[in-house]
Design an enzyme around this catalytic site. Sequence first.
Site, PDB file in Angstrom:
ATOM      1  CG  LEU A 120     -18.933  76.326 -22.079  1.00 30.30           C
ATOM      2  CD1 LEU A 120     -18.077  77.532 -21.672  1.00 30.30           C
ATOM      3  CD2 LEU A 120     -19.965  76.051 -20.987  1.00 30.30           C
ATOM      4  CG  ASN A 121     -20.157  70.147 -23.933  1.00 31.70           C
ATOM      5  OD1 ASN A 121     -19.773  70.586 -24.990  1.00 31.70           O
ATOM      6  ND2 ASN A 121     -19.949  68.897 -23.595  1.00 31.70           N
ATOM      7  CG  ASP A 122     -18.384  68.004 -20.498  1.00 27.60           C
ATOM      8  OD1 ASP A 122     -19.554  68.361 -20.677  1.00 27.60           O
ATOM      9  OD2 ASP A 122     -17.992  66.846 -20.680  1.00 27.60           O
ATOM     10  CD  GLN A 129     -15.505  68.687 -24.855  1.00 27.00           C
ATOM     11  OE1 GLN A 129     -16.167  68.094 -25.669  1.00 27.00           O
ATOM     12  NE2 GLN A 129     -14.191  68.708 -24.876  1.00 27.00           N
ATOM     13  CE1 TYR A 147     -17.052  64.781 -28.732  1.00 29.37           C
ATOM     14  CE2 TYR A 147     -17.607  62.698 -27.689  1.00 29.37           C
ATOM     15  CZ  TYR A 147     -17.903  63.695 -28.594  1.00 29.37           C
ATOM     16  OH  TYR A 147     -19.036  63.610 -29.357  1.00 29.37           O
ATOM     17  CB  SER A 148     -14.583  65.733 -21.394  1.00 25.75           C
ATOM     18  OG  SER A 148     -15.517  66.744 -21.654  1.00 25.75           O
ATOM     19  NE  ARG A 172     -18.680  60.244 -23.412  1.00 25.41           N
ATOM     20  CZ  ARG A 172     -19.533  59.394 -23.978  1.00 25.41           C
ATOM     21  NH1 ARG A 172     -19.107  58.528 -24.877  1.00 25.41           N
ATOM     22  NH2 ARG A 172     -20.811  59.394 -23.649  1.00 25.41           N
ATOM     23  CG  ASP A 173     -15.560  62.061 -20.446  1.00 22.73           C
ATOM     24  OD1 ASP A 173     -15.258  62.493 -21.579  1.00 22.73           O
ATOM     25  OD2 ASP A 173     -16.736  61.827 -20.094  1.00 22.73           O
ATOM     26  CD  GLU A 210     -21.521  61.421 -20.731  1.00 25.39           C
ATOM     27  OE1 GLU A 210     -21.258  61.344 -21.933  1.00 25.39           O
ATOM     28  OE2 GLU A 210     -22.278  62.297 -20.274  1.00 25.39           O
TER      29      GLU A 210
HETATM   30  C1  FRU Z   1     -20.373  65.110 -21.087  1.00 26.05           C
HETATM   31  C2  FRU Z   1     -19.785  64.602 -22.391  1.00 26.05           C
HETATM   32  C3  FRU Z   1     -18.495  63.848 -22.189  1.00 26.05           C
HETATM   33  C4  FRU Z   1     -17.816  64.001 -23.527  1.00 26.05           C
HETATM   34  C5  FRU Z   1     -18.183  65.422 -23.878  1.00 26.05           C
HETATM   35  C6  FRU Z   1     -18.325  65.701 -25.339  1.00 26.05           C
HETATM   36  O1  FRU Z   1     -21.192  66.215 -21.244  1.00 26.05           O
HETATM   37  O2  FRU Z   1     -20.740  63.809 -23.076  1.00 26.05           O
HETATM   38  O3  FRU Z   1     -18.659  62.505 -21.800  1.00 26.05           O
HETATM   39  O4  FRU Z   1     -16.435  63.807 -23.455  1.00 26.05           O
HETATM   40  O5  FRU Z   1     -19.425  65.681 -23.234  1.00 26.05           O
HETATM   41  O6  FRU Z   1     -18.574  67.054 -25.548  1.00 26.05           O
END
Ligand code: FRU
Length: 468
Positions: A38-40, A56, A99-100, A168-169, A222
């Site tokens: 898991l990330n964002d 994520q 992505y995010s 992005r994001d 980001e």
């Molecule tokens: C931040 C990031 C975002 C991107 C996502 C990809 O952690 O790098 O900029 O959209 O993670 O998982």
Amino acid sequence: MNALTRDLADLVKIVEAKADGKDCFRQKLHLMPPTGWLNDPNGLCQFKGIYHAFFQYSPFNATGGLKMWGHYTSRDMIEWKYEGVSLYPDQPFDCHGVYSGSAFIEDGKMYLYYTGNVKLEDGEFDYIRTGREANTVLVVSEDGKQFGRKQELMRNSDYPNDLTCHVRDPKVWKENGMYYMVQGARTQSDEGKVLIFESEDQLHWIYKSDVKTAERFGYMWECPDYFETEGRKILSTSVQGLEGGVWDARNVYQSGYFLVEGDILSEYELSDYELWDYGFDYYAPQSFESEDGRRIHISWMGMPDCEEYTNLTLEDGWQHCFTFPREVHVKDKKVLQQPVKELEALRRGEERAVSVLEKKGTKVFEAEVQNITGNHFRAVLAKELVLEYVNGRFEMKFTSQDKTSVSAGRSLRFREVSEVRNVRILADVSSVEVFVNDGETVFSTRYYPQDYEIKIEALDAKIAFWEL
Ligand code: FRU
């Protein structure tokens, strides 16, 4: 649903079914992946009374791989229900990662904006200036369960041409009848900044302007977030490429905010960049406004590209979690964070003490230390995680940096603070969040105890302890 979506959905179910949920570092209160990575936090919102936290998610690879949006819902931010994957990487414009992105709610609909990541294949690409697509995509949901057709809104050719492929994001809001979107970017000269786009209908977007600091500040920004709370405008972003001086003693990447004087849509001035969190594990936070008007903030409790330390949950096939949801308040130009008030309903078995409190065997707890005098504060968790005020700074440090120890390699983080008045500690099975001085300074870390215990010492201070 195409054949790719169908097969991905089946494969995700297969790997999720294999996760037995028996591992010892599984969190109780903090959102973690069903399996894998898991990330964002993404698409955070409260929609028709229900809280939604997308994330994520790389279910096939606990060290990070193909990203999709996993989905949790909740009525109270305490009990969460896993809803499965909502967005799969199944289109030409997002095939190497959903992505995010963020959620925008209007007229009973949930609008999800995200970045469709595509990495082209050719030995010559550097994936910064060449070889990468960052497409802005919209998906609309009427009920927060079914997600409609993906609409590609913008491609790299729609962004200003002084940028690299790194854009992005998206995060969207509405102001004076217009829709605005911020996105993070890296310029051709390796400067981080925020881009602002505007739209009349949420579908057709045009580039409006950028937001940056007077001096270059990192090479990439980001996950931008822009909001107003208690009369203060805040621009948050996660910055890569800060080096030298104070940054060398900190994490590889940072997440922080600027207080905005004026308006980023016209004339603005940015304050100094302040970190949301000074601990080891904190990146890519996002906020939303709850239906009762609170500004809620959730972050990934993890760190990308980090050689220094690891996570012992990798052996159990998963990695990372979110921070516990926090409320953000602003008082006298100071930004304060506290766990959402819903947490208090979980408090059990209150214990109170003065000066010293020691507790063994409780894994998930909250401790509150008030009326600290003479900057006298020290707490030790699991014998190895020390929280302490020394020499004008508040420190979070581990006594061993062994990669198999409680720290899994973590060492020392600190912030200079002129005094310590109160400290609140929220500990889950494998994480600790520390709120100093009403949440003006916060530290988050993962930790991996064999034996759970805490000893708090703060001469004459009032200490309260609850199991959660
Ligand atoms: C931040 C990031 C975002 C991107 C996502 C990809 O952690 O790098 O900029 O959209 O993670 O998982």
